[in-house]
Structures are given as C-alpha cells and as structure tokens.
Design a protein around this motif. Structure first.
Motif, PDB file in Angstrom:
ATOM      1  N   TYR A  93       0.854  -1.189   0.000  1.00 36.80           N
ATOM      2  CA  TYR A  93       0.000   0.000   0.000  1.00 36.80           C
ATOM      3  C   TYR A  93       0.886   1.234   0.000  1.00 36.80           C
ATOM      4  O   TYR A  93       1.902   1.270   0.707  1.00 36.80           O
ATOM      5  CB  TYR A  93      -0.892   0.032   1.246  1.00 36.80           C
ATOM      6  CG  TYR A  93      -1.957  -1.033   1.243  1.00 36.80           C
ATOM      7  CD1 TYR A  93      -3.120  -0.877   0.499  1.00 36.80           C
ATOM      8  CD2 TYR A  93      -1.812  -2.192   1.985  1.00 36.80           C
ATOM      9  CE1 TYR A  93      -4.107  -1.849   0.492  1.00 36.80           C
ATOM     10  CE2 TYR A  93      -2.792  -3.167   1.990  1.00 36.80           C
ATOM     11  CZ  TYR A  93      -3.937  -2.983   1.246  1.00 36.80           C
ATOM     12  OH  TYR A  93      -4.910  -3.945   1.237  1.00 36.80           O
ATOM     13  N   LEU A 109      -3.078   0.244  -3.881  1.00 39.38           N
ATOM     14  CA  LEU A 109      -2.665  -1.139  -3.642  1.00 39.38           C
ATOM     15  C   LEU A 109      -1.968  -1.624  -4.906  1.00 39.38           C
ATOM     16  O   LEU A 109      -2.532  -1.567  -5.997  1.00 39.38           O
ATOM     17  CB  LEU A 109      -3.862  -2.047  -3.350  1.00 39.38           C
ATOM     18  CG  LEU A 109      -3.562  -3.551  -3.380  1.00 39.38           C
ATOM     19  CD1 LEU A 109      -2.550  -3.939  -2.308  1.00 39.38           C
ATOM     20  CD2 LEU A 109      -4.830  -4.360  -3.246  1.00 39.38           C
ATOM     21  N   GLN A 145      -8.621  -2.189   5.480  1.00 42.88           N
ATOM     22  CA  GLN A 145      -9.065  -3.559   5.756  1.00 42.88           C
ATOM     23  C   GLN A 145     -10.501  -3.801   5.274  1.00 42.88           C
ATOM     24  O   GLN A 145     -10.820  -4.877   4.788  1.00 42.88           O
ATOM     25  CB  GLN A 145      -8.973  -3.873   7.257  1.00 42.88           C
ATOM     26  CG  GLN A 145      -7.563  -3.915   7.797  1.00 42.88           C
ATOM     27  CD  GLN A 145      -6.973  -2.508   8.039  1.00 42.88           C
ATOM     28  OE1 GLN A 145      -7.670  -1.495   8.004  1.00 42.88           O
ATOM     29  NE2 GLN A 145      -5.665  -2.466   8.266  1.00 42.88           N
ATOM     30  N   GLU A 148     -10.262  -3.877   1.278  1.00 43.12           N
ATOM     31  CA  GLU A 148      -9.363  -4.873   0.688  1.00 43.12           C
ATOM     32  C   GLU A 148     -10.094  -5.997  -0.060  1.00 43.12           C
ATOM     33  O   GLU A 148      -9.696  -6.361  -1.171  1.00 43.12           O
ATOM     34  CB  GLU A 148      -8.458  -5.443   1.779  1.00 43.12           C
ATOM     35  CG  GLU A 148      -7.250  -6.156   1.269  1.00 43.12           C
ATOM     36  CD  GLU A 148      -6.308  -6.533   2.402  1.00 43.12           C
ATOM     37  OE1 GLU A 148      -6.619  -7.511   3.117  1.00 43.12           O
ATOM     38  OE2 GLU A 148      -5.285  -5.848   2.567  1.00 43.12           O
ATOM     39  N   ILE A 152      -8.663  -6.191  -3.999  1.00 47.54           N
ATOM     40  CA  ILE A 152      -7.788  -7.284  -4.449  1.00 47.54           C
ATOM     41  C   ILE A 152      -8.312  -7.954  -5.720  1.00 47.54           C
ATOM     42  O   ILE A 152      -7.547  -8.157  -6.670  1.00 47.54           O
ATOM     43  CB  ILE A 152      -7.538  -8.309  -3.315  1.00 47.54           C
ATOM     44  CG1 ILE A 152      -6.648  -7.666  -2.245  1.00 47.54           C
ATOM     45  CG2 ILE A 152      -6.905  -9.588  -3.852  1.00 47.54           C
ATOM     46  CD1 ILE A 152      -6.432  -8.533  -1.010  1.00 47.54           C
TER      47      ILE A 152
END
Length: 171
Positions: A93, A109, A145, A148, A152
C-alpha cells in the motif's frame, strides 16, 4: 465460364484466403496455436513482505478462470502443452494523497507477480517476467481492511488479463 461466375469467383477467392489466414485467431483476440489443447497452472506462492493469507489461492484461481473463459484450453495438472508458474513478490500500500490534516486519503494497492510461462507447442512464445498492477481507492469509503476484499479482485483481474494477453495474444 460466364462473366457472372468469374465475378463471383473473384469476389469469393480473396475472402477464402482472408479466412484461411486467420486460422489461429479467436473472437477473444487470442492467438492460441491450434495444436495447443491443454495448459497447467501451478500454485502461485505469496513471498511478498506483506502477506494476505488468501491471495495465493485467489490469484491462482483467477488465472485458471481467465483461461477457462477466454479460451478452449483444458486445464490439467501434468504434461500440458503450456504451463504457468510463479510467485507473488509484492503486495503493498502506498499513500497517494494526503488531506490538509496530514491524513492519508487516497491509497494505492500494488501487486506484483513473477510469471514463468512455458509453451511446449511454440517454445518461442515462452517467457519469464514480472507483472504489476494497482488500484487506487479513497479512505473516505472505509478503512483499508474494509475495502481490501473489493480491491484485491480488481487488481488480480488486471494481472491475469495482462498475463493471458502476453501468453496468448502476443501483446
């Protein structure tokens, strides 16, 4: 041969040659050799300094899914016409933008994967190289979090597209 027949032949002949020259192309833009029928995909181990426990499995499955949906290749375990292997080498990150209160607001990311592709059918198409992709997101939409699980898959889809294109579309 009459004049109409000759015109029809002159019209159809170039069309036949054109279609014949496109023998290895599919509608997806891939150029998989016609004698390539199978491919295998090894498990991509995550050796990045920051490890997400599910990333290796998610990436490996995303690559298999891309191959299944964009080609007619069968995925097998051993003795395939083509083989993918590699590892995830970076998951990081980076703060891209900071607010007036010196708080990170925009985060990137980045995921990097080293890939080795070996083609038994067309050895000159084999390669080994890193692929890297990223996605930026705002912390106004939640914590890193919390976001994510959505970010992803976006990055892994881009990575597998790049890898597929390199192996099968000659891009």
């Amino acid at each position: 041969m009459n004049n109409k027949s000759l015109k029809a032949l002159l019209f159809l002949l170039p069309l036949v040659f054109l279609l014949q020259s496109c023998w290895m192309y599919s509608l997806s833009g891939s150029s998989i050799p016609p004698n390539m029928k199978t491919v295998s995909v090894g498990f991509f181990e995550n050796t990045a300094p920051l490890v997400v426990p599910t990333l290796s499995q998610a990436f490996t499955e995303e690559l298999k899914t891309r191959i299944r949906t964009q080609s007619k290749l069968n995925i097998i375990r051993d003795n395939a016409d083509g083989h993918f292997e590699g590892r995830i080498t970076d998951f990081s990150y980076t703060n891209v933008a900071v607010t007036a209160g010196e708080r990170a607001n925009l985060v990137r990311l980045t995921i990097t994967v080293n890939v080795k592709y070996t083609s038994a059918v067309e050895p000159e198409d084999s390669f080994e190289q890193p692929f890297s992709q990223y996605e930026q997101f705002s912390l106004d939409n939640g914590s890193v979090q919390a976001q994510e699980p959505k970010i992803i898959p976006i990055v892994t889809r881009r990575l597998t597209e790049d890898i597929f294109n390199k192996a099968f579309a000659n891009w």
